[in-house]
Design a protein around this motif. Structure first.
Motif, short mmCIF file in Angstrom:
data_model
loop_
_atom_site.label_atom_id
_atom_site.label_comp_id
_atom_site.label_asym_id
_atom_site.label_seq_id
_atom_site.Cartn_x
_atom_site.Cartn_y
_atom_site.Cartn_z
N LEU A 64 0.81 -1.21 0.00
CA LEU A 64 0.00 0.00 0.00
C LEU A 64 0.85 1.27 0.00
O LEU A 64 0.41 2.30 -0.48
N ARG A 65 2.05 1.18 0.57
CA ARG A 65 2.94 2.33 0.77
C ARG A 65 2.31 3.27 1.79
O ARG A 65 1.09 3.34 1.94
N PRO A 66 3.14 4.01 2.54
CA PRO A 66 2.62 4.88 3.61
C PRO A 66 1.57 5.86 3.09
O PRO A 66 1.81 6.62 2.16
N GLY A 67 0.39 5.82 3.70
CA GLY A 67 -0.68 6.72 3.33
C GLY A 67 -1.28 6.47 1.96
O GLY A 67 -2.08 7.29 1.49
N GLY A 68 -0.95 5.35 1.32
CA GLY A 68 -1.38 5.11 -0.05
C GLY A 68 -2.58 4.20 -0.16
O GLY A 68 -3.15 3.73 0.83
N SER A 69 -2.99 3.94 -1.40
CA SER A 69 -4.10 3.03 -1.67
C SER A 69 -3.85 2.31 -2.99
O SER A 69 -3.11 2.79 -3.85
N VAL A 70 -4.48 1.15 -3.13
CA VAL A 70 -4.41 0.36 -4.35
C VAL A 70 -5.83 -0.08 -4.69
O VAL A 70 -6.57 -0.57 -3.81
N THR A 71 -6.22 0.08 -5.94
CA THR A 71 -7.54 -0.36 -6.41
C THR A 71 -7.34 -1.53 -7.37
O THR A 71 -6.55 -1.44 -8.31
N ILE A 72 -8.05 -2.62 -7.11
CA ILE A 72 -7.86 -3.84 -7.89
C ILE A 72 -9.21 -4.38 -8.35
O ILE A 72 -10.25 -4.08 -7.77
N LYS A 73 -9.16 -5.19 -9.41
CA LYS A 73 -10.35 -5.87 -9.91
C LYS A 73 -10.10 -7.37 -9.83
O LYS A 73 -9.04 -7.85 -10.22
N MET A 74 -11.09 -8.11 -9.31
CA MET A 74 -10.95 -9.54 -9.07
C MET A 74 -12.17 -10.30 -9.55
O MET A 74 -13.28 -9.78 -9.58
N GLN A 75 -11.94 -11.58 -9.92
CA GLN A 75 -13.01 -12.51 -10.25
C GLN A 75 -13.11 -13.58 -9.16
O GLN A 75 -12.13 -13.83 -8.44
N PHE A 76 -14.26 -14.24 -9.06
CA PHE A 76 -14.48 -15.26 -8.03
C PHE A 76 -15.12 -16.46 -8.71
O PHE A 76 -16.32 -16.46 -9.02
N ARG A 77 -14.30 -17.52 -8.92
CA ARG A 77 -14.74 -18.64 -9.76
C ARG A 77 -14.22 -19.97 -9.25
O ARG A 77 -13.32 -20.03 -8.43
N ASP A 78 -14.81 -21.02 -9.77
CA ASP A 78 -14.29 -22.39 -9.76
C ASP A 78 -14.42 -23.12 -8.43
O ASP A 78 -14.76 -24.31 -8.42
N PHE A 79 -14.11 -22.47 -7.30
CA PHE A 79 -14.15 -23.14 -5.99
C PHE A 79 -14.79 -22.19 -4.97
O PHE A 79 -15.04 -21.02 -5.26
N GLY A 80 -15.04 -22.70 -3.78
CA GLY A 80 -15.66 -21.88 -2.75
C GLY A 80 -15.10 -22.15 -1.38
O GLY A 80 -14.15 -22.91 -1.21
N GLY A 81 -15.72 -21.52 -0.37
CA GLY A 81 -15.31 -21.71 1.01
C GLY A 81 -14.94 -20.41 1.68
O GLY A 81 -15.24 -19.32 1.18
N MET A 82 -14.25 -20.50 2.82
CA MET A 82 -13.84 -19.31 3.58
C MET A 82 -12.35 -19.05 3.37
O MET A 82 -11.52 -19.95 3.47
N PHE A 83 -12.05 -17.81 3.05
CA PHE A 83 -10.69 -17.39 2.74
C PHE A 83 -10.31 -16.20 3.62
O PHE A 83 -11.10 -15.77 4.47
N MET A 84 -9.13 -15.65 3.39
CA MET A 84 -8.62 -14.59 4.25
C MET A 84 -8.08 -13.43 3.43
O MET A 84 -7.74 -13.57 2.26
N GLU A 85 -7.97 -12.31 4.09
CA GLU A 85 -7.30 -11.12 3.59
C GLU A 85 -6.56 -10.53 4.79
O GLU A 85 -7.14 -10.40 5.88
N HIS A 86 -5.29 -10.19 4.59
CA HIS A 86 -4.50 -9.76 5.75
C HIS A 86 -3.23 -9.06 5.31
O HIS A 86 -2.82 -9.13 4.15
N CYS A 87 -2.61 -8.39 6.26
CA CYS A 87 -1.28 -7.83 6.03
C CYS A 87 -0.27 -8.96 6.09
O CYS A 87 -0.33 -9.82 6.97
N HIS A 88 0.69 -8.95 5.13
CA HIS A 88 1.70 -10.01 5.15
C HIS A 88 2.98 -9.59 5.85
O HIS A 88 3.97 -10.31 5.83
N ASN A 89 3.00 -8.39 6.47
CA ASN A 89 3.91 -8.22 7.59
C ASN A 89 3.27 -9.08 8.67
O ASN A 89 2.29 -8.67 9.32
N THR A 90 3.74 -10.31 8.81
CA THR A 90 2.99 -11.30 9.58
C THR A 90 2.88 -10.94 11.06
O THR A 90 2.01 -11.46 11.75
N VAL A 91 3.75 -10.05 11.55
CA VAL A 91 3.57 -9.56 12.91
C VAL A 91 2.32 -8.69 12.98
O VAL A 91 1.56 -8.76 13.95
N HIS A 92 2.08 -7.87 11.96
CA HIS A 92 0.84 -7.10 11.91
C HIS A 92 -0.36 -8.03 11.80
O HIS A 92 -1.39 -7.83 12.45
N GLU A 93 -0.25 -9.04 10.96
CA GLU A 93 -1.34 -10.01 10.81
C GLU A 93 -1.68 -10.68 12.13
O GLU A 93 -2.86 -10.80 12.50
#
Length: 749
Positions: free
Chosen positions: A675-704
């Motif tokens: 994201l960079r300090p104070g920044g933002s990112v806009t993305i487009k995604m598709q959702f297909r083929d499989f299902g279930g429960m997933f995650m979204e998180h910071c990958h500075n894993t200490v923050h996670e």
């Protein structure tokens, strides 16, 4: 964050005492005797989740001893090197995991044979609930042999269509010598390392062996492990947990429960390594990796395009359904245990996964009009028509720290992010690597827990970036310094060593300097970094290339001007827009002792409250077979967050609201977004083929882990979710299910 560079003996002893006191607190946490909520009540941590700097507990507390300059960013005393010098040991190539293969491409699915390897039951669609005794330290009684949640909800999706054809069996256990090292290349191409000689679990031959409680790795050994697969050759990876049953037997940090995430895998949530689907010592978990192209059930259904294919053993192509523009190449896998990911990954729970396709087949001399012929090796020499590793090299970068005895150490109470003071490549200290005068491909993984890297060559010569996050870019990008590489990002690059002469040396250099674990402080010039004057000990040269000879045969590899184009999402209607803001000051609105967590970090969804992690809370539920636009926002300028979204890749539409701010190396498909300090990112995604429960998180894993993570889910049956899925609650005696603790109002748009 830094201890003095001219630290006095008494001050060093004071810091060591603080480290031992913090270790006692960590061990009390591991035993379940106290919780972080207890620390808050006792005044040992602030409401923001920061450990109070008390003398005798923090190495940074006020002291009667003098303080001076600084250069050790660990919160620990300096890691002793015992006289070891950099670039005095060869860099080991990854240890290739054995594959037990079955018939592939015959069109006939034979029954799966008895499971090979260690004794155990055959894999099954639903979790195997056969009973076995549970260790007394885990409560005794009986429990299931498999830790996967039971029943149809967590059954392997598309099992009959992707019946396992390759079995790979791994363990998680404490450090021990590797008596069966398999680098997949000759010693000549592995800097002279003899695989027949036991490979000890140490960061340098002259450093102490890591003990079985300090280092927990796949199969308990070094070097790190490499899984190799090809499209539509489904892999069943059975992961055995052989860690100590007593949670206090962890060397001061880490948790003996694990959940293996195949990072960027396109498969059902039961195989994703969901943070709440962890399993216990004595159990196994069968992960099923179909390895199919995205859009398998909606695009190219007749399988007529050879670009959407898999390499056959005979040098041909098996044509498959799906979108060839969704082809992936460089993955990795690591632990995702709730609130312990950083500690377990730091202890060694990380490996890499190379995926081969008709486009990226790992055989540079096969010229069939489809194969991109990237640097790898010759099928005509090896007899392998895919997956040659001769000139295709995996690099795992990570900073580490160790105690006075040379044993791996970590400060688990630095909630801003932990930084080590020693640089490693493939889990060894600053090695050298012998190369020939030709092109090499390097698959570079940032496997640190909080540190960013920015890589250049010491002479400023160019590198060609061909992939980001495991996906080949639409076009290669020539750079003299790569962009900052966030935690979990993969950068595939090509370096042409033909410009050097035998006897020359050139170094990979890290340009990014840290003062703390929140974010990089600055990027240095190559000259500044090579000069060795940075106070950050992980800045500067970290890998030495020794140009030793001409290649035995001409280099026939290529870097084409066009690689893999992006899927065209411009005509896909947008079903929903969502905004996720990542920041500090998170509240916890639930109190489930297993699924909820206290921490300073959190995520705000669609303008709601900043919330700390609870894997029982559903924050978003996209509808199956739709497309959405998500905006990821950094809630402050004092930190950076590399955000990872599981299951589906995205295309970056804009940075800070502007399409022109998206650099060329981010214009492919990604799964980690800095994201960079104070920044933002806009993305487009598709959702297909499989299902279930997933995650979204910071990958500075200490923050996670503290607690910047949320759960989202998708109904894989093909219709919008009307009811959220039940949450698994694992115990050694079996997994139960409970209703979600919370469902955000905007989840089901």
């Amino acid at each position: 964050m830094y201890l003095p560079s001219n630290i006095s003996g008494p001050r060093l002893q004071e810091a060591e005492n603080a480290r031992r006191n913090r270790l006692e607190l960590a061990q009390a946490c591991a035993r379940g005797q106290v919780t972080r909520r207890d620390f808050l009540k006792w005044g040992l941590i602030t409401a923001g989740g920061v450990l109070v700097p008390i003398q005798g507990l923090s190495p940074f507390a006020g002291s009667a001893f003098a303080a001076g300059g600084s250069n050790i960013p660990t919160g620990l005393p300096p890691s002793p090197l015992f006289g070891v010098r950099p670039f005095t040991q060869p860099m080991p190539r990854f240890d290739v995991l054995p594959r037990k293969a079955y018939k592939f491409g015959t069109g006939v699915m034979d029954p799966l044979p008895a499971f090979p390897g260690a004794p155990g039951p055959d894999p099954t669609r639903e979790a195997n609930t056969t009973s076995q005794p549970v260790a007394p330290e885990l409560g005794g009684g009986l429990g299931p042999v498999e830790g996967r949640p039971p029943g149809p909800i967590w059954a392997h999706q598309r099992w009959d269509e992707f019946t396992p054809e390759v079995v790979v069996e791994v363990t998680q256990e404490g450090a021990k010598p590797n008596m069966a090292y398999h680098p997949g290349v000759s010693p000549q191409l592995n800097s002279g390392i003899d695989p027949a000689v036991a490979f000890h679990p140490r960061f340098h031959p002259d450093l102490p062996d890591q003990g079985p409680l300090a280092l927990w790795t796949f199969n308990g050994s070094l070097p790190p492990k490499l899984l190799m697969g090809r499209y539509h050759e489904s892999i069943l990876m059975r992961h055995h947990n052989r860690l100590p049953a007593d949670p206090a037997q962890n060397g001061g940090f880490g948790r003996h429960t694990i959940s293996t995430h195949e990072h960027n895998g396109h498969h059902g949530a039961e195989n994703d390594g969901f943070t709440g689907a962890f399993f216990f010592p004595g159990q196994f978990y069968d992960y099923h990796y179909p390895i199919c192209h995205g859009g398998y059930y909606s695009i190219n259904l007749e399988g007529s395009d050879p670009r959407c294919g898999s390499p056959s053993d005979g040098g041909g192509i098996y044509k498959l359904a799906g979108d060839y523009r969704e082809t992936m190449s460089t993955h990795w896998f690591h632990d995702h245990m709730f609130s312990f990911t950083s500690q377990n990954v730091y202890k060694g729970n990380a490996g890499m996964f190379n995926i081969y396709s008709s486009l990226d087949r790992g055989a540079e001399d096969i010229d069939d009009g489809v194969n991109l012929r990237l640097p790898s090796g010759r099928a005509s020499d090896s007899g392998k028509t895919w997956g040659n590793l001769d000139y295709d090299v995996n690099l795992m970068l990570a900073d580490k720290a160790w105690d006075a005895d040379g044993q791996l150490a970590m400060d688990i109470f630095d909630f801003d992010g932990f930084l080590g003071d020693v640089m490693t490549v493939n889990l060894v200290y600053r090695p050298y690597f012998e190369v020939e005068r030709r092109k090499y491909r390097f698959r570079i993984l940032n496997a640190a827990v909080s540190r960013f890297f920015k890589i250049a060559l010491s002479d400023g010569s160019p590198m060609i970036q061909i992939a980001n996050d495991g996906n080949l870019l639409p076009t290669p990008v020539e750079l003299r310094a790569l962009d900052e590489q966030g935690i979990a990002e993969r950068y595939d690059i090509v370096i042409d060593f033909s410009r050097y002469r035998p006897g020359d040396k050139v170094w990979m250099v890290n340009l990014t300097e840290h003062e703390n674990g929140k974010k990089p402080s600055r990027d240095l010039s190559i000259r500044e970094a090579v000069a060795g004057k940075s106070p950050d000990p992980c800045v500067g040269k970290f890998l030495e290339f020794r140009i030793v000879r001409d290649p035995p045969k001409p280099d026939v590899s290529r870097v084409p001007s066009r690689l893999i184009p992006n899927p065209d999402l411009s005509q896909k209607p947008v079903a929903a827009y969502r905004t996720f803001e990542f920041g500090r000051g998170a509240a916890q609105t639930t109190d489930d002792p297993v699924s909820s967590f206290f921490g300073p970090w959190g995520v705000k969804t669609d303008g709601g409250q900043m919330l700390a992690a609870d894997f029982g809370r559903v924050s978003a539920a996209p509808r199956f077979d739709t497309c959405e636009i998500w905006t990821l926002v950094n809630g402050g300028g004092g930190w950076d967050h590399p955000i990872h979204i599981h299951f589906e890749e995205g295309q970056v539409l804009a940075r800070d609201g502007s399409p022109s701010k998206v650099p060329p190396w981010e214009r492919g498909r990604k799964d980690v977004y800095r994201l960079r300090p104070g920044g933002s990112v806009t993305i487009k995604m598709q959702f297909r083929d499989f299902g279930g429960m997933f995650m979204e998180h910071c990958h500075n894993t200490v923050h996670e882990d503290n607690a910047m993570l949320l759960r989202w889910e998708i109904d894989g049956s093909g219709s919008a979710s009307l009811q959220p899925l039940p949450t698994p609650i694992p115990t050694p005696q079996g997994v139960t299910f409970v209703d979600p603790t919370d469902v955000l109002p905007t989840a089901f748009k």
